[in-house]
Design a protein around this motif. Structure first.
Motif, PDB file in Angstrom:
ATOM      1  N   ARG A   1       0.798  -1.236   0.000  1.00  0.00           N
ATOM      2  CA  ARG A   1       0.000   0.000   0.000  1.00  0.00           C
ATOM      3  C   ARG A   1       0.828   1.282   0.000  1.00  0.00           C
ATOM      4  O   ARG A   1       0.292   2.351  -0.205  1.00  0.00           O
ATOM      5  N   ARG A   2       2.111   1.191   0.271  1.00  0.00           N
ATOM      6  CA  ARG A   2       2.926   2.400   0.223  1.00  0.00           C
ATOM      7  C   ARG A   2       3.217   2.748  -1.237  1.00  0.00           C
ATOM      8  O   ARG A   2       3.554   1.879  -2.040  1.00  0.00           O
ATOM      9  N   VAL A   3       3.098   4.033  -1.574  1.00  0.00           N
ATOM     10  CA  VAL A   3       3.346   4.463  -2.951  1.00  0.00           C
ATOM     11  C   VAL A   3       4.831   4.806  -3.111  1.00  0.00           C
ATOM     12  O   VAL A   3       5.363   5.626  -2.368  1.00  0.00           O
ATOM     13  N   PHE A   4       5.467   4.143  -4.056  1.00  0.00           N
ATOM     14  CA  PHE A   4       6.876   4.421  -4.361  1.00  0.00           C
ATOM     15  C   PHE A   4       6.960   5.210  -5.654  1.00  0.00           C
ATOM     16  O   PHE A   4       6.305   4.848  -6.639  1.00  0.00           O
ATOM     17  N   ASN A   5       7.765   6.279  -5.658  1.00  0.00           N
ATOM     18  CA  ASN A   5       7.968   6.975  -6.930  1.00  0.00           C
ATOM     19  C   ASN A   5       9.038   6.244  -7.746  1.00  0.00           C
ATOM     20  O   ASN A   5       9.693   5.313  -7.255  1.00  0.00           O
ATOM     21  N   ARG A   6       9.183   6.647  -8.982  1.00  0.00           N
ATOM     22  CA  ARG A   6      10.060   5.895  -9.889  1.00  0.00           C
ATOM     23  C   ARG A   6      11.524   5.935  -9.443  1.00  0.00           C
ATOM     24  O   ARG A   6      12.260   4.981  -9.639  1.00  0.00           O
ATOM     25  N   ASP A   7      11.947   7.052  -8.838  1.00  0.00           N
ATOM     26  CA  ASP A   7      13.331   7.126  -8.349  1.00  0.00           C
ATOM     27  C   ASP A   7      13.585   6.095  -7.252  1.00  0.00           C
ATOM     28  O   ASP A   7      14.629   5.444  -7.218  1.00  0.00           O
ATOM     29  N   GLN A   8      12.614   5.941  -6.374  1.00  0.00           N
ATOM     30  CA  GLN A   8      12.772   4.953  -5.290  1.00  0.00           C
ATOM     31  C   GLN A   8      12.823   3.536  -5.858  1.00  0.00           C
ATOM     32  O   GLN A   8      13.604   2.708  -5.385  1.00  0.00           O
ATOM     33  N   LEU A   9      12.023   3.295  -6.865  1.00  0.00           N
ATOM     34  CA  LEU A   9      12.026   1.956  -7.474  1.00  0.00           C
ATOM     35  C   LEU A   9      13.315   1.719  -8.261  1.00  0.00           C
ATOM     36  O   LEU A   9      13.858   0.616  -8.264  1.00  0.00           O
ATOM     37  N   LEU A  10      13.829   2.775  -8.890  1.00  0.00           N
ATOM     38  CA  LEU A  10      15.114   2.644  -9.588  1.00  0.00           C
ATOM     39  C   LEU A  10      16.222   2.286  -8.604  1.00  0.00           C
ATOM     40  O   LEU A  10      17.083   1.458  -8.888  1.00  0.00           O
ATOM     41  N   ASP A  11      16.175   2.921  -7.425  1.00  0.00           N
ATOM     42  CA  ASP A  11      17.164   2.599  -6.390  1.00  0.00           C
ATOM     43  C   ASP A  11      17.079   1.126  -5.997  1.00  0.00           C
ATOM     44  O   ASP A  11      18.087   0.474  -5.770  1.00  0.00           O
ATOM     45  N   ALA A  12      15.844   0.623  -5.924  1.00  0.00           N
ATOM     46  CA  ALA A  12      15.640  -0.760  -5.483  1.00  0.00           C
ATOM     47  C   ALA A  12      16.217  -1.765  -6.473  1.00  0.00           C
ATOM     48  O   ALA A  12      16.628  -2.860  -6.094  1.00  0.00           O
ATOM     49  N   VAL A  13      16.228  -1.404  -7.754  1.00  0.00           N
ATOM     50  CA  VAL A  13      16.718  -2.363  -8.760  1.00  0.00           C
ATOM     51  C   VAL A  13      18.125  -2.027  -9.236  1.00  0.00           C
ATOM     52  O   VAL A  13      18.656  -2.697 -10.105  1.00  0.00           O
ATOM     53  N   ARG A  14      18.713  -0.980  -8.655  1.00  0.00           N
ATOM     54  CA  ARG A  14      20.052  -0.551  -9.095  1.00  0.00           C
ATOM     55  C   ARG A  14      21.051  -1.707  -9.004  1.00  0.00           C
ATOM     56  O   ARG A  14      20.993  -2.509  -8.089  1.00  0.00           O
ATOM     57  N   GLY A  15      21.936  -1.752  -9.980  1.00  0.00           N
ATOM     58  CA  GLY A  15      22.944  -2.805  -9.955  1.00  0.00           C
ATOM     59  C   GLY A  15      22.444  -4.090 -10.594  1.00  0.00           C
ATOM     60  O   GLY A  15      23.161  -5.051 -10.698  1.00  0.00           O
ATOM     61  N   SER A  16      21.218  -4.084 -11.041  1.00  0.00           N
ATOM     62  CA  SER A  16      20.709  -5.313 -11.649  1.00  0.00           C
ATOM     63  C   SER A  16      20.938  -5.316 -13.161  1.00  0.00           C
ATOM     64  O   SER A  16      20.459  -6.195 -13.860  1.00  0.00           O
ATOM     65  N   GLY A  17      21.694  -4.334 -13.648  1.00  0.00           N
ATOM     66  CA  GLY A  17      22.065  -4.341 -15.057  1.00  0.00           C
ATOM     67  C   GLY A  17      20.952  -3.904 -15.974  1.00  0.00           C
ATOM     68  O   GLY A  17      21.037  -4.079 -17.184  1.00  0.00           O
ATOM     69  N   SER A  18      19.893  -3.326 -15.413  1.00  0.00           N
ATOM     70  CA  SER A  18      18.791  -2.894 -16.270  1.00  0.00           C
ATOM     71  C   SER A  18      19.019  -1.449 -16.689  1.00  0.00           C
ATOM     72  O   SER A  18      19.673  -0.693 -15.989  1.00  0.00           O
ATOM     73  N   PRO A  19      18.476  -1.070 -17.844  1.00  0.00           N
ATOM     74  CA  PRO A  19      18.621   0.309 -18.275  1.00  0.00           C
ATOM     75  C   PRO A  19      17.914   1.229 -17.283  1.00  0.00           C
ATOM     76  O   PRO A  19      16.906   0.853 -16.687  1.00  0.00           O
ATOM     77  N   THR A  20      18.449   2.419 -17.067  1.00  0.00           N
ATOM     78  CA  THR A  20      17.839   3.314 -16.101  1.00  0.00           C
ATOM     79  C   THR A  20      16.915   4.296 -16.812  1.00  0.00           C
ATOM     80  O   THR A  20      16.858   4.341 -18.033  1.00  0.00           O
ATOM     81  N   GLY A  21      16.200   5.081 -16.026  1.00  0.00           N
ATOM     82  CA  GLY A  21      15.254   6.042 -16.583  1.00  0.00           C
ATOM     83  C   GLY A  21      13.848   5.696 -16.161  1.00  0.00           C
ATOM     84  O   GLY A  21      13.539   4.533 -15.928  1.00  0.00           O
TER      85      GLY A  21
END
Ligand code: CA
Length: 232
Positions: free
Chosen positions: A172-192
């Motif tokens: 139920r907590r709303v995450f903005n895209r920057d927070q979600l990008l932080d969560a997946v950082r280092g996983s080799g996915s394109p950013t943005g």
């Protein structure tokens, strides 16, 4: 999802017949010819259900490979061996083998051993893996890096897995895209920003593939995403 097996064998003729035989049985077989390649692969891609390991490899012996792999992995190892003195060493259980097969072996015998070891391992994991977190019908098995929906494993990419894991930790907590990008950082996915949208989209598709009525990821226009599970 197919059960993934790793074959470490420097003889291409043996490798090819084994690969064909086990692929026919429904396994996904990855083949490498060097011990070092096997060690690297098992470090970066720990999802193999079994390693079939030739003892006589050109770079490292199968025993050395097994010892190194055992430092960070409990993946079952089935040795493929050509000499009786090697069999003696395996039977001494010095190196952490689960079983061995002497060359020349029949493909039927190999398939039977593989099936037995994989079944034993699956039963063991089922009995010993405790879910780390459950959110409604979603269950996260952290030690196995696996998330299930209604007891069915989701076949997620690393980025999708990290996104869903993150959303599940705070329903139920709303995450903005920057927070979600932080969560997946280092996983080799394109950013943005758009990259997150793309992964959320594929994640939704995979959830819907198991249960079309289940759409737990809510879009908050201009803000981001949350995991909403309703009252159930
Ligand atoms: Ca060999």
């Amino acid at each position: 999802m197919k059960t993934a097996l790793l074959l470490v064998e420097d003889d291409p003729a043996i490798a090819e017949t084994v690969q064909i035989a086990l692929t026919t049985q429904g396994y996904a077989v990855t083949w490498v010819g060097l011990g070092q390649a096997a060690i690297e692969l098992l470090k970066n891609q720990p999802a193999f259900a079994l390693v079939m390991l030739d003892v006589g490899l050109p770079d490292l012996s199968g025993f050395e490979v097994c010892r190194t792999v055992r430092q960070h992995s409990n993946v079952p190892v089935l040795f493929l061996t050509a000499h009786s003195d090697e069999i003696d060493r395996i039977q001494g259980f010095e190196v952490g083998a689960d079983d061995y097969l002497a060359k020349p072996f029949s493909l039927r015998e190999l398939a039977a051993r593989v099936r037995a070891i994989v079944r034993r391992q699956t039963n063991f994991l089922d009995q010993h893996s405790m879910p780390s977190l459950s959110c409604g019908p979603l269950t996260h098995f952290k030690e196995q890096a696996r998330i299930t929906l209604r007891e069915q494993a989701l076949n997620l990419t690393r980025t999708e897995y990290l996104l869903l894991e993150h959303l599940m930790t705070h329903p139920r907590r709303v995450f903005n895209r920057d927070q979600l990008l932080d969560a997946v950082r280092g996983s080799g996915s394109p950013t943005g920003d758009r990259a997150i949208d793309t992964h959320i989209k594929t994640l939704r598709t995979k959830l819907a593939a198991i249960d079309t009525a289940f759409d737990p990821i809510a879009t908050h226009r201009g803000f981001g995403y949350s995991l909403n599970l309703g009252q159930s």
